[in-house]
Write a protein that holds these residues in place. Structure first.
Motif, PDB file in Angstrom:
ATOM      1  N   ARG A  34      -0.500  -4.683  13.360  1.00 34.82           N
ATOM      2  CA  ARG A  34      -0.819  -3.389  12.739  1.00 34.82           C
ATOM      3  C   ARG A  34      -0.526  -3.426  11.236  1.00 34.82           C
ATOM      4  O   ARG A  34      -1.294  -2.867  10.430  1.00 34.82           O
ATOM      5  N   GLN A  37      -3.366  -4.916   9.447  1.00 34.50           N
ATOM      6  CA  GLN A  37      -4.461  -3.943   9.346  1.00 34.50           C
ATOM      7  C   GLN A  37      -4.218  -2.977   8.197  1.00 34.50           C
ATOM      8  O   GLN A  37      -5.142  -2.630   7.436  1.00 34.50           O
ATOM      9  N   LEU A  38      -2.965  -2.548   8.050  1.00 25.39           N
ATOM     10  CA  LEU A  38      -2.636  -1.619   6.966  1.00 25.39           C
ATOM     11  C   LEU A  38      -2.788  -2.278   5.594  1.00 25.39           C
ATOM     12  O   LEU A  38      -3.150  -1.615   4.621  1.00 25.39           O
ATOM     13  N   ARG A  40      -5.085  -4.354   4.822  1.00 26.33           N
ATOM     14  CA  ARG A  40      -6.518  -4.253   4.522  1.00 26.33           C
ATOM     15  C   ARG A  40      -6.898  -2.825   4.140  1.00 26.33           C
ATOM     16  O   ARG A  40      -7.726  -2.611   3.242  1.00 26.33           O
ATOM     17  N   GLU A  41      -6.277  -1.843   4.807  1.00 23.40           N
ATOM     18  CA  GLU A  41      -6.564  -0.446   4.456  1.00 23.40           C
ATOM     19  C   GLU A  41      -6.109  -0.129   3.033  1.00 23.40           C
ATOM     20  O   GLU A  41      -6.760   0.636   2.312  1.00 23.40           O
ATOM     21  N   LEU A  42      -4.996  -0.708   2.623  1.00 21.49           N
ATOM     22  CA  LEU A  42      -4.482  -0.451   1.276  1.00 21.49           C
ATOM     23  C   LEU A  42      -5.414  -0.959   0.188  1.00 21.49           C
ATOM     24  O   LEU A  42      -5.384  -0.459  -0.945  1.00 21.49           O
ATOM     25  N   ARG A  43      -6.250  -1.930   0.523  1.00 23.48           N
ATOM     26  CA  ARG A  43      -7.199  -2.459  -0.465  1.00 23.48           C
ATOM     27  C   ARG A  43      -8.303  -1.454  -0.777  1.00 23.48           C
ATOM     28  O   ARG A  43      -8.996  -1.572  -1.788  1.00 23.48           O
ATOM     29  N   ASN A  44      -8.464  -0.502   0.113  1.00 25.41           N
ATOM     30  CA  ASN A  44      -9.433   0.570  -0.128  1.00 25.41           C
ATOM     31  C   ASN A  44      -8.772   1.613  -1.037  1.00 25.41           C
ATOM     32  O   ASN A  44      -7.803   2.266  -0.656  1.00 25.41           O
ATOM     33  N   ASN A  47      -7.770   5.088   0.253  1.00 25.92           N
ATOM     34  CA  ASN A  47      -6.928   5.224   1.447  1.00 25.92           C
ATOM     35  C   ASN A  47      -5.967   6.402   1.283  1.00 25.92           C
ATOM     36  O   ASN A  47      -5.601   6.775   0.167  1.00 25.92           O
ATOM     37  N   LYS A  48      -5.563   6.975   2.401  1.00 27.90           N
ATOM     38  CA  LYS A  48      -4.669   8.139   2.407  1.00 27.90           C
ATOM     39  C   LYS A  48      -3.267   7.775   2.890  1.00 27.90           C
ATOM     40  O   LYS A  48      -2.504   8.636   3.321  1.00 27.90           O
ATOM     41  N   LEU A  49      -2.926   6.507   2.831  1.00 27.55           N
ATOM     42  CA  LEU A  49      -1.634   6.065   3.338  1.00 27.55           C
ATOM     43  C   LEU A  49      -0.498   6.564   2.446  1.00 27.55           C
ATOM     44  O   LEU A  49      -0.656   6.656   1.221  1.00 27.55           O
ATOM     45  N   GLU A 436       4.198   3.036   9.998  1.00 25.15           N
ATOM     46  CA  GLU A 436       3.124   3.960   9.640  1.00 25.15           C
ATOM     47  C   GLU A 436       3.543   4.930   8.537  1.00 25.15           C
ATOM     48  O   GLU A 436       2.707   5.400   7.760  1.00 25.15           O
TER      49      GLU A 436
END
Length: 488
Positions: A34, A37-38, A40-44, A47-49, A436
């Protein structure tokens, strides 16, 4: 190309080796997956992380978290990899870029490999490097070592698998392992369809053990018809960060000798000793020799840990003691099947056991880099341990060695119930929530096994020292909100 139906596949989850299915390896399990995966999400950028990076504390991987490589290792590696730098016509420039002892070391190593660093070496590794390992062991312990009893490997993990493959002759064989344990052992034993025979380390005794409990565990499993053949010791401890007393080590050697057990000593953290005045490191080789014991011993070391942290180079070694020659020959045959360990890993092993000497050009820098990393790691271990102990419902033993803390967490009943409803353990619920919410990746204690009724997680203390306060605040913020959410 995709296939619409799994029935067209030869390999399905039902047809693969069932022992592979039963393997678990928590340090690269569900949470690290996981975490990737996060990443990779941070590269966007959209992202709303609620965090801006992932901090991987799930595995002892120092350079991933910014630990500086030791200069001398990289200099020698560069020279043996790009040999044009050592040609006569380039030496004037090379001498401006590299110290004399790095150049000399590279030339020596190339001489051992016939100037072909990309060629296979001897199956057990370059003989001259094994001689360096033997000399290192002699100087460490005060007892002789033999290069022919040493095998270089692509990391200590390969040594563990090779040794267990040698010992486990049937599905009836049992291997005694410490609980908590490093998941490599249960995973490999499961893959080989053998029995993991657990003995418990006692948290209230700084993760020490009791020889009488070892006898009880052995007796119980022999009564079940299990052929218990070996005992594994991880010292310094992973995941516990503990260091066995010399008295404990003597008890273990005597127990193995009396009960005809092979002793496997995982000593890859032997350089990570944080209270040497109170609790110094002793190798099991030294204890075996001091007792004049006949116990059959495998001891392991690695370039991945200590202050070197060259995990990706995959270098390590094992030494055998009191092993039957015919068995040693079979161990050699197993090494030959893999052709040889990777050569850059062997080079790093050579430097680990034979670093620059006093008076040589690289000595002062090498020692300074080692000391800076060591002192920082020791400070971080203390600071993070104190931070864990300051949190509600958490207690944590200090790290005497290795690079981990294994805090125990006592969960409110509501948290335990919430986890049960999800079919998860409460520590998994906690650790996934931490990831998360903060981007901090740690490992639930169940992945290492633990005493029933207790819950833990393992965290490295490898985040950079200048970021540690922020790291601790992120954990504290999540922990406080978690406890408030599930307070009874």
């Amino acid at each position: 190309m995709t296939v619409s139906s799994s029935t067209s596949k030869v390999l399905t989850i039902d047809t693969i080796n069932p022992h592979v299915r039963t393997m678990e390896y928590a340090v690269r399990g569900a949470l690290p997956i996981r975490a990737e995966q996060l990443v990779r999400e941070l590269r966007n950028k959209d992202n709303k992380l609620p965090f801006d990076k992932i901090t991987f504390c799930n595995i002892g991987n120092p350079q991933q978290l910014g630990q500086k490589p030791l200069t001398f290792i990289r200099q020698v590696t560069a020279l043996v990899e790009y040999t044009d730098l050592l040609k006569d016509e380039n030496m004037e420039l090379t001498k401006k870029m590299f110290p004399e002892d790095a150049i000399d070391r590279a030339k020596n190593i190339l001489g051992w490999t016939n100037n072909a660093i990309g060629a296979y070496t001897e199956s057990l590794g370059i003989h001259e490097i094994r001689e360096s390992v033997a000399k290192f062991i002699e100087e460490r312990d005060g007892f002789a070592a033999d290069a022919d009893s040493i095998g270089l490997t692509a990391g200590a993990s390969v040594a563990v698998e090779r040794i267990l493959n040698l010992i486990i002759s049937s599905s009836n064989v049992g291997i005694m392992i410490p609980i908590p344990q490093y998941p490599l052992y249960t995973a490999t034993i499961a893959k080989l369809d053998a029995h993991a025979v657990p003995y418990y380390l006692r948290e209230n005794k700084q993760w020490g053990l009791n020889a009488e409990e070892l006898k009880q565990v052995l007796s119980e499993h022999k009564a079940k018809g299990i052929d218990v053949r070996a005992l594994v010791v991880i010292n310094p401890g992973n995941p516990t960060g503990s260091l066995l007393t010399k008295e404990n080590m003597v008890d273990i050697v005597r127990f193995c000798e009396e009960n005809k057990l092979v002793l496997i000593a995982d000593e890859v953290y032997q350089a990570n000793i944080y209270q040497p005045e109170r609790r110094p490191f002793h190798s099991f080789k030294k204890i075996v020799r001091e007792l004049d014991s006949s116990v059959e011993l495998f001891s392991l070391h690695s370039i991945s840990k200590g202050m070197i942290g060259e995990c990706g180079r995959r270098g390590g070694y094992y030494e055998t003691v009191n092993l039957d020659k015919d068995v040693s020959d079979q161990l050699y045959k197993m090494a030959a099947v893999s052709l040889c360990p990777n050569v850059t890993g062997q080079v790093a092993v050579e430097i680990m056991v034979n670093p620059p000497k006093k008076g040589e050009p690289s000595y002062n820098l090498y020692q300074q880099e080692l000391n800076d990393i060591y002192e920082s790691m020791r400070r971080r271990s203390i600071k993070l341990c104190d931070a864990f102990n300051a949190l509600e419902n958490i207690t944590c033993n200090s790290a005497e060695g290795a690079m981990y803390l294994f805090p125990q967490i006592r969960f409110p009943k509501k948290a335990i119930q919430a986890a049960e409803e999800l079919g998860k353990s409460p520590e998994f619920l906690y650790c996934m929530g931490l990831l998360e919410s903060t981007g901090v990746c740690v490992v639930p204690g169940g992945g290492f096994h633990q005493e029933p009724g207790t819950f833990h997680f393992r965290s490295t203390f490898l985040p950079p020292e200048d970021q540690l306060d922020q790291f601790i605040e992120r954990i504290k913020g999540f922990h406080d909100s978690f406890m408030d959410k599930y307070r009874d």
